[in-house]
Design a protein around this motif. Sequence first.
Motif, PDB file in Angstrom:
ATOM      1  N   SER A 240      49.724 -35.869  13.365  1.00 59.35           N
ATOM      2  CA  SER A 240      51.102 -36.203  13.006  1.00 59.35           C
ATOM      3  C   SER A 240      51.469 -35.769  11.596  1.00 59.35           C
ATOM      4  CB  SER A 240      51.342 -37.712  13.159  1.00 59.35           C
ATOM      5  OG  SER A 240      50.496 -38.441  12.281  1.00 59.35           O
ATOM      6  N   THR A 241      50.491 -35.683  10.705  1.00 60.62           N
ATOM      7  CA  THR A 241      50.774 -35.336   9.309  1.00 60.62           C
ATOM      8  C   THR A 241      50.125 -34.033   8.869  1.00 60.62           C
ATOM      9  OG1 THR A 241      48.851 -36.560   8.478  1.00 60.62           O
ATOM     10  CG2 THR A 241      50.939 -37.777   8.717  1.00 60.62           C
ATOM     11  N   MET A 242      49.184 -33.530   9.659  1.00 60.74           N
ATOM     12  CA  MET A 242      48.401 -32.318   9.337  1.00 60.74           C
ATOM     13  C   MET A 242      47.628 -32.493   8.028  1.00 60.74           C
ATOM     14  SD  MET A 242      48.819 -30.460  11.953  1.00 60.74           S
ATOM     15  CE  MET A 242      48.195 -28.851  11.481  1.00 60.74           C
ATOM     16  N   GLN A 243      47.206 -33.713   7.735  1.00 62.23           N
ATOM     17  CA  GLN A 243      46.392 -34.006   6.568  1.00 62.23           C
ATOM     18  C   GLN A 243      44.972 -34.351   6.997  1.00 62.23           C
ATOM     19  OE1 GLN A 243      48.947 -37.204   4.937  1.00 62.23           O
ATOM     20  NE2 GLN A 243      49.096 -35.954   3.088  1.00 62.23           N
ATOM     21  N   GLN A 244      44.011 -34.069   6.119  1.00 61.28           N
ATOM     22  CA  GLN A 244      42.616 -34.361   6.434  1.00 61.28           C
ATOM     23  C   GLN A 244      42.338 -35.842   6.237  1.00 61.28           C
ATOM     24  OE1 GLN A 244      39.702 -31.875   4.548  1.00 61.28           O
ATOM     25  NE2 GLN A 244      37.963 -33.024   5.350  1.00 61.28           N
ATOM     26  N   ILE A 245      41.791 -36.474   7.262  1.00 63.04           N
ATOM     27  CA  ILE A 245      41.469 -37.899   7.189  1.00 63.04           C
ATOM     28  C   ILE A 245      39.967 -38.152   7.308  1.00 63.04           C
ATOM     29  CG2 ILE A 245      43.700 -38.684   8.045  1.00 63.04           C
ATOM     30  CD1 ILE A 245      42.415 -39.030  10.812  1.00 63.04           C
ATOM     31  N   GLY A 246      39.185 -37.120   7.623  1.00 65.35           N
ATOM     32  CA  GLY A 246      37.753 -37.328   7.791  1.00 65.35           C
ATOM     33  C   GLY A 246      36.959 -36.048   7.624  1.00 65.35           C
ATOM     34  N   ILE A 247      35.637 -36.206   7.534  1.00 61.22           N
ATOM     35  CA  ILE A 247      34.683 -35.098   7.441  1.00 61.22           C
ATOM     36  C   ILE A 247      33.654 -35.293   8.549  1.00 61.22           C
ATOM     37  CG2 ILE A 247      33.029 -33.885   5.978  1.00 61.22           C
ATOM     38  CD1 ILE A 247      34.229 -35.570   3.610  1.00 61.22           C
ATOM     39  N   VAL A 248      33.451 -34.301   9.393  1.00 60.38           N
ATOM     40  CA  VAL A 248      32.467 -34.416  10.467  1.00 60.38           C
ATOM     41  C   VAL A 248      31.095 -34.712   9.860  1.00 60.38           C
ATOM     42  CG1 VAL A 248      31.321 -33.262  12.390  1.00 60.38           C
ATOM     43  CG2 VAL A 248      33.754 -32.837  11.942  1.00 60.38           C
TER      44      VAL A 248
END
Length: 281
Positions: A240-248
């Motif tokens: 929805s925001t195209m922002q990074q929320i996590g790291i695999v």
Amino acid sequence: MEFLTVFLLFGVMAAFVSGVPLPSSDHQAFIVGGEDAAEGSAPYMVSLVFGERVMFQLCGASLISRRLMLTAAHCLEPFINDDGGLLHTLHSRVGSNQWNSGGTMVTLKGCHLHPQWDSTNIKYDAGVLVTEAPVELTDRVALISLSYDFVEGNEEAFVAGWGRTGPKVEGNVIHLQPTPDDKQVLYVDILDHDQCQEQMQVASQHNAPPIQRAVEICSFHSRGHGMCVGDSGSALVRLSTMQQIGIVSWGYMCAMGAPDVHVRILGVKDFLEFTMSLYND
């Protein structure tokens, strides 16, 4: 660790516990179950490779400033020498859908690991690479914005990367399919903490490490779809925001029906903000 087939998602898989049968394989070898990313999509993606004359795909990373690449700490730890510097065998490529061709090879200068990185329990699995010079931004090379929102449940996200495209099970032995040349993308759902914890414990027969809600976030698509070896360090991006929320970060086998676990960007906010403050583009 005694975790049942828990693996770090870049190239180290724990030994299987003897006497535990593997589940039957009902998926195809396609990240696993993903699809080829559109040419030029996810321009923030970085391919981390290692080797000298012969290169091997290692992990993903994301370009968070012209000097900094965000990835998983466990991707970097093996390449830190006794003096704290990086081994010259670690390289990065930007601006290409292929990990082994095209785009631009970027020289790396050093790295920072999260001060609370715990390799035993796989917590605070975040690291930042520093480039020798600012990366030139183009239509194929772009920064990704970091989100410090607390995201959990009822959210759609996606991961792009070059991880192995699936395990092939023969008897009680798992053979990983080759690394794809082309960047893959998989759309996933974000799970709430209780749902993730329950699914992970069932999948691991109660041998997986606990999920820490403050610093970890889980995603899931379905059996036969998920992260695999080589996807570590790639960005989990909120659709929805195209922002990074996590790291695999880590998972239980490859796409065998368990959630994938990511470092929560909010959970490492202080580390990221401090590190980013040290470097000007």
